[in-house]
Motif scaffolding. Sequence first.
Motif, mmCIF file in Angstrom:
data_model
loop_
_atom_site.group_PDB
_atom_site.id
_atom_site.type_symbol
_atom_site.label_atom_id
_atom_site.label_comp_id
_atom_site.label_asym_id
_atom_site.label_seq_id
_atom_site.Cartn_x
_atom_site.Cartn_y
_atom_site.Cartn_z
ATOM 1 N N ASP A 230 -2.215 -13.786 5.191
ATOM 2 C CA ASP A 230 -3.330 -12.872 4.949
ATOM 3 C C ASP A 230 -4.157 -12.796 6.234
ATOM 4 O OD1 ASP A 230 -5.539 -11.457 4.195
ATOM 5 O OD2 ASP A 230 -5.935 -12.597 2.370
ATOM 6 N N ILE B 204 -7.876 -4.097 -0.733
ATOM 7 C CA ILE B 204 -6.841 -3.876 0.283
ATOM 8 C C ILE B 204 -6.816 -5.077 1.218
ATOM 9 C CG2 ILE B 204 -6.072 -2.446 2.207
ATOM 10 C CD1 ILE B 204 -7.311 -0.050 0.833
ATOM 11 N N LYS B 205 -5.632 -5.615 1.434
ATOM 12 C CA LYS B 205 -5.461 -6.739 2.353
ATOM 13 C C LYS B 205 -4.466 -6.371 3.443
ATOM 14 C CE LYS B 205 -6.247 -10.540 -0.941
ATOM 15 N NZ LYS B 205 -5.637 -11.772 -1.531
ATOM 16 N N GLU B 206 -4.679 -6.976 4.617
ATOM 17 C CA GLU B 206 -3.719 -6.864 5.707
ATOM 18 C C GLU B 206 -2.886 -8.141 5.723
ATOM 19 O OE1 GLU B 206 -3.284 -4.488 8.039
ATOM 20 O OE2 GLU B 206 -5.040 -3.190 7.845
ATOM 21 N N ASP C 139 2.130 2.577 3.216
ATOM 22 C CA ASP C 139 2.983 1.718 4.042
ATOM 23 C C ASP C 139 4.333 1.447 3.412
ATOM 24 O OD1 ASP C 139 0.782 1.603 5.637
ATOM 25 O OD2 ASP C 139 0.197 -0.446 5.105
ATOM 26 N N THR D 63 -6.364 -10.350 6.927
ATOM 27 C CA THR D 63 -7.442 -9.372 6.738
ATOM 28 C C THR D 63 -8.650 -9.710 7.594
ATOM 29 O OG1 THR D 63 -6.689 -9.087 4.453
ATOM 30 C CG2 THR D 63 -8.859 -8.226 5.017
ATOM 31 N N LYS E 142 -7.893 -9.130 11.282
ATOM 32 C CA LYS E 142 -7.903 -7.702 11.603
ATOM 33 C C LYS E 142 -9.329 -7.175 11.662
ATOM 34 C CE LYS E 142 -3.595 -6.308 11.962
ATOM 35 N NZ LYS E 142 -3.092 -5.575 13.133
ATOM 36 N N HIS F 50 0.848 -1.195 0.000
ATOM 37 C CA HIS F 50 0.000 0.000 0.000
ATOM 38 C C HIS F 50 0.886 1.248 0.000
ATOM 39 C CE1 HIS F 50 -3.035 2.929 1.265
ATOM 40 N NE2 HIS F 50 -3.953 2.019 0.960
ATOM 41 N N HIS G 180 1.676 -5.101 7.350
ATOM 42 C CA HIS G 180 1.427 -3.945 6.490
ATOM 43 C C HIS G 180 0.246 -4.269 5.582
ATOM 44 C CE1 HIS G 180 3.044 -5.653 2.691
ATOM 45 N NE2 HIS G 180 3.836 -6.338 3.492
ATOM 46 N N ARG G 181 -0.150 -3.303 4.803
ATOM 47 C CA ARG G 181 -1.260 -3.478 3.872
ATOM 48 C C ARG G 181 -0.723 -3.650 2.457
ATOM 49 N NH1 ARG G 181 -4.321 1.956 5.058
ATOM 50 N NH2 ARG G 181 -2.112 2.553 5.204
#
Length: 721
Positions: free
Chosen positions: A309, A284-286, A253, A311, A314, A250, A275-276
């Motif tokens: 992953d 968008i993934k975390e 980030d 996401t 989170k 991202h 990070h993303r």
Amino acid sequence: ELNRLNNELAGQAAHLKQLNQTLLDSEQRLRLAIETGRIGLFVWDSTQVTNPGDWSSQLKEIFGLPLDAEVTHDMFLKCVHPDDREHIDQCVQRALKGENGGEYHTEYRTIKPGDGSEHWVTARGQAFFNQQGQAFRFIGTVMDITERKLAEQSLNRSNSELEQRVSQRVAELARANEALQKEISERKRAEVQLQQSQAYLAEAQKLSLTGSFGWNVSTGDLFWSAETFCILGCERTVQPTLELAFNRVHPEDIAAVKATLDHAVFNETDLDFEHRILLTDGTIKEVHVVARRSNSESSHLAYIGAIMDVTARKRNENALRASEHLARGQLTALTKTLDALALETEPDKFLEHLLRTIAMQLGAHSCGVWRVQENSNLLAFAFAFENSNLIMKSDSVLGPVSPSLRIEDVWPWPEVFRTRRAYVLEDIREGPSFPWRDHVLALGVVTILVVPMLIAGRVEGVIGIRFTERRKFRSEEIELAQALANQAMLALQLTQLAAQSRQSAVMAERNRLARDIHDTLAQGFTGVIVQLEAARGAAARNDHKEIAKRIEQADDLARSSLGEARRSVRALRPRSLRDGTLCAALQDLLKRMSNGTDLNAEFHVQGEQRIVPSDWEESLLRIAQESLTNTIKHARARNFRTNLTIAADKVELQLTDDGRGFDAQAEYDGLGLVGMKERVDQMGGEFILRSKPGQGTELLVIFKNPARSKPDASNEQKQEK
């Protein structure tokens, strides 16, 4: 005739004499030949067993006997090895009986009398028979074969050793071949297992949303697993590069990621950061990256790691934090409201406190209450909370606002009355006008949440909760606002009772409601917090299934508590008692409240299932609920035991835990112990509390002589309807 016979006999005798002479001559020639060939010879008159046989000198030498010895059959047997004597004797006897034509052939061992040495011999013999078939002579030879036997034994040993060596070598070759086959089989199995492991690993990575990677820092070479390609949204045909990886980070980030990598490479430390990533389709993934450094043989720094992953985790963590914050806020608001309800004697002060709590808990700027006028289609202004003050309808600041308005003239009142649900005016600057719009705009209000105030399912008023910024609301916030609105409705009822000079009834009803709401909403939200804390633990383990389960249980507890609170406002029995017995209600309570905690809750009942007064059942259930809540919140106990004893003359409820206990003589804030004792006192029962710090807590409630019976269930149903 006699002469003739005598002549024949004389002729036969002469012939026999000639034959004997011929035999003697033959024996002499045979003896000479045998002696010349160093073979022992014996002749034995088998008709005279005890007579000595005629042994040649060579035979005596073979047996180790003196040359002048007269050898008898017994002497001969003594020279035979003890283990072979029976065999030799049997062979001789068979020959004398004419078996096998009287032929004798065998090998055996001898023992020389002089030195006791052992020798091997081979013997051959022939028995001769007369006309009557009786053996009269036995002639034979004996030859010493010791050297041959020794040679044979040596040869046999050599052959045996050779066979043993050959056998050992064959066994070694067989073992080597078996080991080789086993190794080949193990390699094939290892290859299959490797393929399976790779398939399992790929499936596990796919299921856990975890990809693996390798990075050679000096060369920049990268290896990505299939799941890593999937997480980063790349085709597997693409060559992994650092540039491609950074393109997926991202933009906000990217600087932090590069700084983290530079620091790890410079200090040769492991990697562990989040990070993303931003995919090409805007998703968008975390992600969580962990890696361990690995120095190769050429001392080049490399990393082997995984990218996960997270996401969903989170998202769950954020939802969990929000839900937990909301639940704690609900509990705080309810506790403050209940404390004010129990302590404030002036209705206006309580109303001010209630509206202040609503505004503070929901982050609102102000709020106002309108109530339905009796037998009309009008809503009358009741009071408002603005600028930290309670404003009544007589205040001058509300001069331009009409004291009462028709429901159909003010949007969204008609919708709220129709659906009995809250309605959100997201931006009053853009929506339809209403009479006090200019007043609230002057306060800086942007969003208003209009919540119905219900009694027995009927809308008896509305409360407008105002916000100075544009807001959207989650379902939990709407439910909290609804619960607080119902409390505001309760406050209005109390003020009405006070106006009608029913102070004693108000106090009793207020205390009852405070206890009931405390026993439902406050304790219910304690259970909600317990479930949310369990969900937080599951989130730490990345157990999404357990998170969903705990949040669902928290939602069920919250809805159940709100339902019980509504029933309490309407003075109805708890649903668990209405639908079942006290025993079933207690069992359900223990199971529902201890679920998701480390507390082991047990229930035991003694006595027969007798009819117990309904108000006693409700008091016992609420006391058990309050005691269990205190144990979960404060005692840090491992075990909680509930004993219910129902006898003909009394009912006892014993509640014990093995927690940290407290000083039972000290004074404590809140309604817990006070509320329990008030319930027991109202029923004329006995309330006993035993507790010391570090020694757990025991609570005993005794109701004696229950002369009343349960009220007819149909009356409760009518009351509910």
